[in-house]
Design an enzyme around this catalytic site. Structure first.
Site, PDB file in Angstrom:
ATOM      1  N   ILE A 157       1.596  63.722 -17.466  1.00  8.35           N
ATOM      2  CA  ILE A 157       2.512  64.814 -17.119  1.00  8.35           C
ATOM      3  C   ILE A 157       3.861  64.260 -16.632  1.00  8.35           C
ATOM      4  O   ILE A 157       4.922  64.765 -17.009  1.00  8.35           O
ATOM      5  CB  ILE A 157       1.877  65.750 -16.067  1.00  8.35           C
ATOM      6  CG1 ILE A 157       0.604  66.384 -16.637  1.00  8.35           C
ATOM      7  CG2 ILE A 157       2.858  66.826 -15.631  1.00  8.35           C
ATOM      8  CD1 ILE A 157      -0.246  67.153 -15.633  1.00  8.35           C
ATOM      9  N   ASP A 176       5.245  54.377  -9.601  1.00  5.25           N
ATOM     10  CA  ASP A 176       3.819  54.461  -9.928  1.00  5.25           C
ATOM     11  C   ASP A 176       3.219  53.101  -9.593  1.00  5.25           C
ATOM     12  O   ASP A 176       3.754  52.075 -10.004  1.00  5.25           O
ATOM     13  CB  ASP A 176       3.631  54.777 -11.433  1.00  5.25           C
ATOM     14  CG  ASP A 176       2.207  55.212 -11.763  1.00  5.25           C
ATOM     15  OD1 ASP A 176       1.265  54.501 -11.350  1.00  5.25           O
ATOM     16  OD2 ASP A 176       2.037  56.242 -12.425  1.00  5.25           O
ATOM     17  N   CYS A 207       1.243  62.863  -9.484  1.00  6.90           N
ATOM     18  CA  CYS A 207       0.097  61.949  -9.365  1.00  6.90           C
ATOM     19  C   CYS A 207      -1.115  62.694  -8.828  1.00  6.90           C
ATOM     20  O   CYS A 207      -0.990  63.798  -8.294  1.00  6.90           O
ATOM     21  CB  CYS A 207       0.445  60.728  -8.537  1.00  6.90           C
ATOM     22  SG  CYS A 207       1.166  61.070  -6.964  1.00  6.90           S
ATOM     23  N   PRO A 208      -2.289  62.118  -8.998  1.00  9.89           N
ATOM     24  CA  PRO A 208      -3.494  62.817  -8.521  1.00  9.89           C
ATOM     25  C   PRO A 208      -3.579  62.784  -7.000  1.00  9.89           C
ATOM     26  O   PRO A 208      -2.994  61.901  -6.368  1.00  9.89           O
ATOM     27  CB  PRO A 208      -4.640  62.001  -9.144  1.00  9.89           C
ATOM     28  CG  PRO A 208      -4.066  60.683  -9.474  1.00  9.89           C
ATOM     29  CD  PRO A 208      -2.590  60.846  -9.651  1.00  9.89           C
ATOM     30  N   THR A 234       4.002  70.029  -8.738  1.00 11.50           N
ATOM     31  CA  THR A 234       3.064  70.718  -9.642  1.00 11.50           C
ATOM     32  C   THR A 234       1.752  69.939  -9.709  1.00 11.50           C
ATOM     33  O   THR A 234       0.965  70.146 -10.628  1.00 11.50           O
ATOM     34  CB  THR A 234       3.639  70.843 -11.077  1.00 11.50           C
ATOM     35  OG1 THR A 234       3.934  69.535 -11.563  1.00 11.50           O
ATOM     36  CG2 THR A 234       4.882  71.701 -11.125  1.00 11.50           C
ATOM     37  N   SER A 235       1.535  69.008  -8.749  1.00 15.05           N
ATOM     38  CA  SER A 235       0.319  68.185  -8.854  1.00 15.05           C
ATOM     39  C   SER A 235      -0.811  68.775  -8.004  1.00 15.05           C
ATOM     40  O   SER A 235      -1.641  69.515  -8.541  1.00 15.05           O
ATOM     41  CB  SER A 235       0.614  66.724  -8.534  1.00 15.05           C
ATOM     42  OG  SER A 235       1.253  66.591  -7.298  1.00 15.05           O
ATOM     43  N   ARG A 236      -0.861  68.474  -6.722  1.00 14.43           N
ATOM     44  CA  ARG A 236      -1.837  69.090  -5.827  1.00 14.43           C
ATOM     45  C   ARG A 236      -1.160  69.332  -4.490  1.00 14.43           C
ATOM     46  O   ARG A 236      -0.358  68.512  -4.036  1.00 14.43           O
ATOM     47  CB  ARG A 236      -3.074  68.191  -5.633  1.00 14.43           C
ATOM     48  CG  ARG A 236      -4.045  68.151  -6.811  1.00 14.43           C
ATOM     49  CD  ARG A 236      -4.770  69.480  -7.033  1.00 14.43           C
ATOM     50  NE  ARG A 236      -5.706  69.438  -8.143  1.00 14.43           N
ATOM     51  CZ  ARG A 236      -5.423  69.767  -9.398  1.00 14.43           C
ATOM     52  NH1 ARG A 236      -4.192  70.163  -9.721  1.00 14.43           N
ATOM     53  NH2 ARG A 236      -6.337  69.712 -10.345  1.00 14.43           N
ATOM     54  N   ASP A 260       4.041  74.684  -7.389  1.00 13.94           N
ATOM     55  CA  ASP A 260       3.031  75.383  -8.192  1.00 13.94           C
ATOM     56  C   ASP A 260       1.666  75.231  -7.533  1.00 13.94           C
ATOM     57  O   ASP A 260       0.682  75.796  -7.997  1.00 13.94           O
ATOM     58  CB  ASP A 260       3.002  74.803  -9.615  1.00 13.94           C
ATOM     59  CG  ASP A 260       2.090  75.614 -10.537  1.00 13.94           C
ATOM     60  OD1 ASP A 260       2.171  76.862 -10.480  1.00 13.94           O
ATOM     61  OD2 ASP A 260       1.301  75.019 -11.290  1.00 13.94           O
ATOM     62  N   GLU A 265      -4.158  76.537  -0.882  1.00 15.37           N
ATOM     63  CA  GLU A 265      -4.151  77.516  -1.974  1.00 15.37           C
ATOM     64  C   GLU A 265      -5.519  78.129  -2.256  1.00 15.37           C
ATOM     65  O   GLU A 265      -5.608  79.235  -2.787  1.00 15.37           O
ATOM     66  CB  GLU A 265      -3.582  76.898  -3.259  1.00 15.37           C
ATOM     67  CG  GLU A 265      -4.481  75.867  -3.931  1.00 15.37           C
ATOM     68  CD  GLU A 265      -3.904  75.382  -5.259  1.00 15.37           C
ATOM     69  OE1 GLU A 265      -2.732  74.993  -5.289  1.00 15.37           O
ATOM     70  OE2 GLU A 265      -4.657  75.382  -6.260  1.00 15.37           O
ATOM     71  N   HIS A 297      -0.245  78.116  -9.154  1.00 15.27           N
ATOM     72  CA  HIS A 297      -0.998  77.119  -9.937  1.00 15.27           C
ATOM     73  C   HIS A 297      -1.113  77.558 -11.401  1.00 15.27           C
ATOM     74  O   HIS A 297      -2.213  77.686 -11.939  1.00 15.27           O
ATOM     75  CB  HIS A 297      -2.381  76.892  -9.318  1.00 15.27           C
ATOM     76  CG  HIS A 297      -2.932  75.531  -9.627  1.00 15.27           C
ATOM     77  ND1 HIS A 297      -3.609  74.773  -8.715  1.00 15.27           N
ATOM     78  CD2 HIS A 297      -2.896  74.785 -10.762  1.00 15.27           C
ATOM     79  CE1 HIS A 297      -3.980  73.626  -9.277  1.00 15.27           C
ATOM     80  NE2 HIS A 297      -3.560  73.620 -10.527  1.00 15.27           N
TER      81      HIS A 297
HETATM   82  P1  NAI Z   1      -2.639  60.942 -15.197  1.00 17.02           P
HETATM   83  O1  NAI Z   1      -3.945  60.418 -14.722  1.00 17.02           O
HETATM   84  O2  NAI Z   1      -2.278  60.859 -16.641  1.00 17.02           O
HETATM   85  O3  NAI Z   1      -1.458  60.229 -14.383  1.00 17.02           O
HETATM   86  C1  NAI Z   1      -1.435  60.093 -12.991  1.00 17.02           C
HETATM   87  C2  NAI Z   1      -0.515  58.928 -12.655  1.00 17.02           C
HETATM   88  O4  NAI Z   1      -0.339  58.912 -11.230  1.00 17.02           O
HETATM   89  C3  NAI Z   1      -1.088  57.557 -13.055  1.00 17.02           C
HETATM   90  O5  NAI Z   1      -0.125  56.831 -13.797  1.00 17.02           O
HETATM   91  C4  NAI Z   1      -1.380  56.887 -11.699  1.00 17.02           C
HETATM   92  O6  NAI Z   1      -1.196  55.471 -11.734  1.00 17.02           O
HETATM   93  C5  NAI Z   1      -0.330  57.549 -10.823  1.00 17.02           C
HETATM   94  N1  NAI Z   1      -0.621  57.474  -9.395  1.00 17.02           N
HETATM   95  C6  NAI Z   1      -1.833  57.422  -8.785  1.00 17.02           C
HETATM   96  N2  NAI Z   1      -1.650  57.362  -7.441  1.00 17.02           N
HETATM   97  C7  NAI Z   1      -0.305  57.374  -7.233  1.00 17.02           C
HETATM   98  C8  NAI Z   1       0.503  57.330  -6.059  1.00 17.02           C
HETATM   99  N3  NAI Z   1      -0.043  57.272  -4.831  1.00 17.02           N
HETATM  100  N4  NAI Z   1       1.843  57.357  -6.209  1.00 17.02           N
HETATM  101  C9  NAI Z   1       2.407  57.430  -7.442  1.00 17.02           C
HETATM  102  N5  NAI Z   1       1.689  57.473  -8.583  1.00 17.02           N
HETATM  103  C10 NAI Z   1       0.347  57.456  -8.467  1.00 17.02           C
HETATM  104  O7  NAI Z   1      -2.580  62.447 -14.678  1.00 17.02           O
HETATM  105  P2  NAI Z   1      -1.766  63.665 -15.285  1.00 17.02           P
HETATM  106  O8  NAI Z   1      -2.506  64.254 -16.425  1.00 17.02           O
HETATM  107  O9  NAI Z   1      -0.350  63.258 -15.489  1.00 17.02           O
HETATM  108  O10 NAI Z   1      -1.846  64.715 -14.081  1.00 17.02           O
HETATM  109  C11 NAI Z   1      -1.261  64.442 -12.820  1.00 17.02           C
HETATM  110  C12 NAI Z   1      -1.763  65.471 -11.819  1.00 17.02           C
HETATM  111  O11 NAI Z   1      -1.231  66.749 -12.137  1.00 17.02           O
HETATM  112  C13 NAI Z   1      -3.296  65.700 -11.848  1.00 17.02           C
HETATM  113  O12 NAI Z   1      -3.979  64.735 -11.071  1.00 17.02           O
HETATM  114  C14 NAI Z   1      -3.422  67.078 -11.266  1.00 17.02           C
HETATM  115  O13 NAI Z   1      -3.569  66.975  -9.850  1.00 17.02           O
HETATM  116  C15 NAI Z   1      -2.082  67.738 -11.584  1.00 17.02           C
HETATM  117  N6  NAI Z   1      -2.219  68.827 -12.550  1.00 17.02           N
HETATM  118  C16 NAI Z   1      -1.676  70.048 -12.239  1.00 17.02           C
HETATM  119  C17 NAI Z   1      -1.782  71.104 -13.113  1.00 17.02           C
HETATM  120  C18 NAI Z   1      -1.160  72.440 -12.830  1.00 17.02           C
HETATM  121  O14 NAI Z   1      -1.534  73.431 -13.481  1.00 17.02           O
HETATM  122  N7  NAI Z   1      -0.223  72.547 -11.903  1.00 17.02           N
HETATM  123  C19 NAI Z   1      -2.515  70.962 -14.382  1.00 17.02           C
HETATM  124  C20 NAI Z   1      -2.980  69.620 -14.654  1.00 17.02           C
HETATM  125  C21 NAI Z   1      -2.856  68.607 -13.740  1.00 17.02           C
END
Ligand code: NAI
Length: 336
Positions: A157, A176, A207-208, A234-236, A260, A265, A297
């Protein structure tokens, strides 16, 4: 044998997407309009698997009740799994699957929508014009071209968001702990966390939620940011210390806030509370700021992403039951 699945926190749109896909598969769904909790887990005796979403409580108590009911698989119909006690699931022999990718562009585009709305105040303009008010006072934005955008987390994302912002002509800074060397070939710069905070006009979190990223944006992080910064999450929700952000809004450190997701929430989102008092003073205070936009969300919520989520979830349910799960879709303890 038909696989019986209880789909928790079900909404009409879940049923609309999952039901037609399940036809022809050896799966039957019960669409349950209630969250999975330790109490509702006690109702799962007739299920082989349960399907859950972001705010279902897959705690150790829930997992024990599921295990006692004979449930062998919790299929997350989302990417994040911070609401699951992975170690306990592993100990109880309950498989946990998720949908690691389902159109990261959907969430990225929503992050951009928040940025543009906050910046150009289209929500205010819409209301003004509806009322015949064509005054421009208070609607001035800034040109995003040549502004600096900081992307925290450059996974799927974060990268999709960065690519859109490159199209706007923004300078992109990334942080990252695990940089992506392929992505780094684009005109983006990986920098340290503090440098990103200091130099960015816009900061977007991707990030997660982990113990390391919990309250990543706290008072100390905010103090390093530019005054009037735009912060997008938009993450958590718990990536951001909401109390610190409230202070940042009051002091003018934060000029624009787009959320988001929100720390508390699970008590609010995905439900209609319009006829009730919202018993969350922090949320209510946040809502009073004119430079804050909160969506419930919905980053993932596009037709394309929902279809992908349902297709992968169904595949996970069938594959886990057959003992042929796709390893990339399983969540194992060391991933946490
Ligand atoms: P992904 O797993 O492809 O990428 C996450 C990235 O964050 C990785 O490159 C990882 O190395 C990095 N990371 C881990 N810990 C970190 C830190 N402390 N500081 C900086 N970077 C760090 O995940 P993706 O698919 O990009 O999703 C990211 C997050 O978005 C998900 O974990 C989820 O919480 C959130 N999300 C939100 C949605 C929404 O509807 N608002 C929908 C889908 C995901």
């Amino acid at each position: 044998m038909t696989l019986r699945v209880g789909l928790f926190s079900s909404k009409p749109y879940d049923e609309n997407v999952f039901r037609p896909l399940a036809d022809g598969e050896k799966v039957t769904f019960d669409f349950l309009n209630m969250p999975l909790t330790p109490d509702t887990a006690l109702l799962c005796e007739k299920y082989d698997a349960v399907c859950v979403f972001v705010n279902d409580e897959v705690s150790s108590a829930t997992l024990s009740a599921l295990a006692a009911s004979g449930v062998r698989h919790v299929a997350l119909r989302c990417a994040g799994f911070n609401n699951v006690d992975i170690n306990e699931a592993h100990r109880l022999g309950i498989a946990i699957s998720r949908v690691p990718a389902y159109g990261p562009e959907a969430v990225a585009e929503h992050a951009i929508a928040l940025m543009l709305t906050l910046n150009r105040k289209t929500h205010k303009a819409y209301n003004r014009v509806k009322e015949g008010n064509f005054e421009l006072n208070g609607l001035m934005g800034f040109t995003m071209h040549q502004k600096t955008a900081g992307i925290i987390g450059t996974g799927r994302i974060g990268q999709a968001t960065a690519k859109i912002l490159l199209g706007f002509g923004c300078e992109i800074l990334c942080y990252d702990p695990q940089p992506d060397s392929e992505f780094a070939k684009l005109p983006v710069a990986y920098v340290g966390f503090d440098e990103l905070l200091k130099r960015s006009d816009i900061i977007s979190l991707h990030c997660p939620l982990t113990p390391q990223s919990h309250h990543l944006i706290d008072a100390a992080a905010l103090s390093k940011m530019r005054d009037n910064v735009m912060l997008i999450n938009t993450s958590r929700g718990a990536m951001v210390d909401t109390q610190a952000v409230l202070q940042g809004l009051k002091s003018g450190k934060i000029g624009y806030l787009g959320l988001d997701v929100y720390e508390m929430e699970s008590e609010l989102f995905f439900q209609d509370h319009s006829e009730q008092l919202i018993d969350d003073e922090v949320f209510e205070r946040l809502s009073t700021f004119h430079n804050v936009i909160i969506t419930g969300h919905q980053g993932f919520f596009t037709r394309e992403a929902m279809t992908q989520i349902a297709t992968t979830t169904l595949g996970n349910l069938v594959a886990v039951a057959a003992g042929q799960a796709e390893p990339a879709n399983l969540v194992l303890p060391e991933e946490n």
